[in-house]
Design a protein around this motif. Sequence first.
Motif, PDB file in Angstrom:
ATOM      1  N   SER A  61       0.812  -1.159   0.084  1.00  0.00           N
ATOM      2  CA  SER A  61       0.000  -0.057  -0.101  1.00  0.00           C
ATOM      3  C   SER A  61       0.924   1.288  -0.182  1.00  0.00           C
ATOM      4  O   SER A  61       0.653   2.377  -0.861  1.00  0.00           O
ATOM      5  N   TYR A  81      -5.300   4.302   6.319  1.00  0.00           N
ATOM      6  CA  TYR A  81      -5.802   2.824   6.949  1.00  0.00           C
ATOM      7  C   TYR A  81      -6.973   3.218   7.938  1.00  0.00           C
ATOM      8  O   TYR A  81      -7.746   2.462   8.370  1.00  0.00           O
ATOM      9  N   PHE A  84     -10.186   3.784   6.606  1.00  0.00           N
ATOM     10  CA  PHE A  84     -11.020   2.277   6.223  1.00  0.00           C
ATOM     11  C   PHE A  84     -11.533   1.705   7.708  1.00  0.00           C
ATOM     12  O   PHE A  84     -12.490   1.068   7.279  1.00  0.00           O
ATOM     13  N   LYS A  87     -14.474   3.932   8.279  1.00  0.00           N
ATOM     14  CA  LYS A  87     -15.489   4.062   7.300  1.00  0.00           C
ATOM     15  C   LYS A  87     -16.157   2.558   7.613  1.00  0.00           C
ATOM     16  O   LYS A  87     -17.618   2.587   7.377  1.00  0.00           O
ATOM     17  N   ASN A  88     -15.588   1.420   8.029  1.00  0.00           N
ATOM     18  CA  ASN A  88     -16.186   0.139   8.180  1.00  0.00           C
ATOM     19  C   ASN A  88     -16.275  -0.209   9.521  1.00  0.00           C
ATOM     20  O   ASN A  88     -16.104  -1.287   9.691  1.00  0.00           O
ATOM     21  N   TYR A 169      -8.605   3.237  -4.771  1.00  0.00           N
ATOM     22  CA  TYR A 169      -9.486   3.368  -3.586  1.00  0.00           C
ATOM     23  C   TYR A 169      -9.707   1.772  -3.252  1.00  0.00           C
ATOM     24  O   TYR A 169      -9.693   1.232  -2.184  1.00  0.00           O
ATOM     25  N   THR A 170     -10.162   0.984  -4.204  1.00  0.00           N
ATOM     26  CA  THR A 170     -10.248  -0.658  -4.166  1.00  0.00           C
ATOM     27  C   THR A 170      -9.333  -1.300  -3.805  1.00  0.00           C
ATOM     28  O   THR A 170      -9.531  -2.137  -2.793  1.00  0.00           O
ATOM     29  N   GLU A 173      -8.630  -0.658  -0.072  1.00  0.00           N
ATOM     30  CA  GLU A 173      -9.266  -0.997   0.970  1.00  0.00           C
ATOM     31  C   GLU A 173      -9.269  -2.291   1.184  1.00  0.00           C
ATOM     32  O   GLU A 173      -9.453  -2.846   2.414  1.00  0.00           O
ATOM     33  N   SER A 174      -8.934  -3.347   0.132  1.00  0.00           N
ATOM     34  CA  SER A 174      -8.973  -4.774   0.142  1.00  0.00           C
ATOM     35  C   SER A 174      -7.610  -5.316   0.952  1.00  0.00           C
ATOM     36  O   SER A 174      -7.442  -5.972   1.670  1.00  0.00           O
TER      37      SER A 174
END
Length: 197
Positions: A61, A81, A84, A87-88, A169-170, A173-174
């Motif tokens: 990352s 990080y 994320f 957000k989650n 972004y994807t 996030e993963s």
Amino acid sequence: MNYLAHIYLSGTNDLLKIGNFLADSIKGHDYEKFDSEIKKGILLHRHIDSFTDMHPIYRQSKHRLHEKYGHYSGVIMDILYDHFLAKNWSKFSDEKLDDYADNFYQLLQDNYDILTERIKGMMPYMIARNWFVSYATIAGLEMILFQMDYKTKHRANMQEAIVELQDFYTEFESEFFLFFEELIISCKQKITELNKL
């Protein structure tokens, strides 16, 4: 990892959370003068930093940012990080993020006397701008990155990393989910180990 992740990874022990939060302003063996639970929090913080810095997913990352931001790519990545995680948040905690943040800010105020001068100086800004909740949005993240950049006399233009965040972004996030799952396990093991000392 940045502030929100460090506190979350401390579990439910309030003094461990405070120690973890203070850790960046405690150098070398200075941690030994603190209460045993605070000490554990400082040592947990150092474990998180070492685990993170050496982890191949985190490094992957961070590599996306390195060419443009150099030395500051790690600082930026820690904040991304935390975005994320915020957000989650509901995937990691049953407590609402707003409540979690308010409870932690109150914890700091209740234990003001044991905080370092650096943390005492930072705390009013953190609470006024509600950093933990701000991490969850792009606008909030941009504000936090700008504040971090201000501290470094605008050497890196950190707020511009919002562009890289949106471009990848994807992927970011993963990578966060894969990495954070391993970090949670590692921290639980470290806390068990520290509790045996």
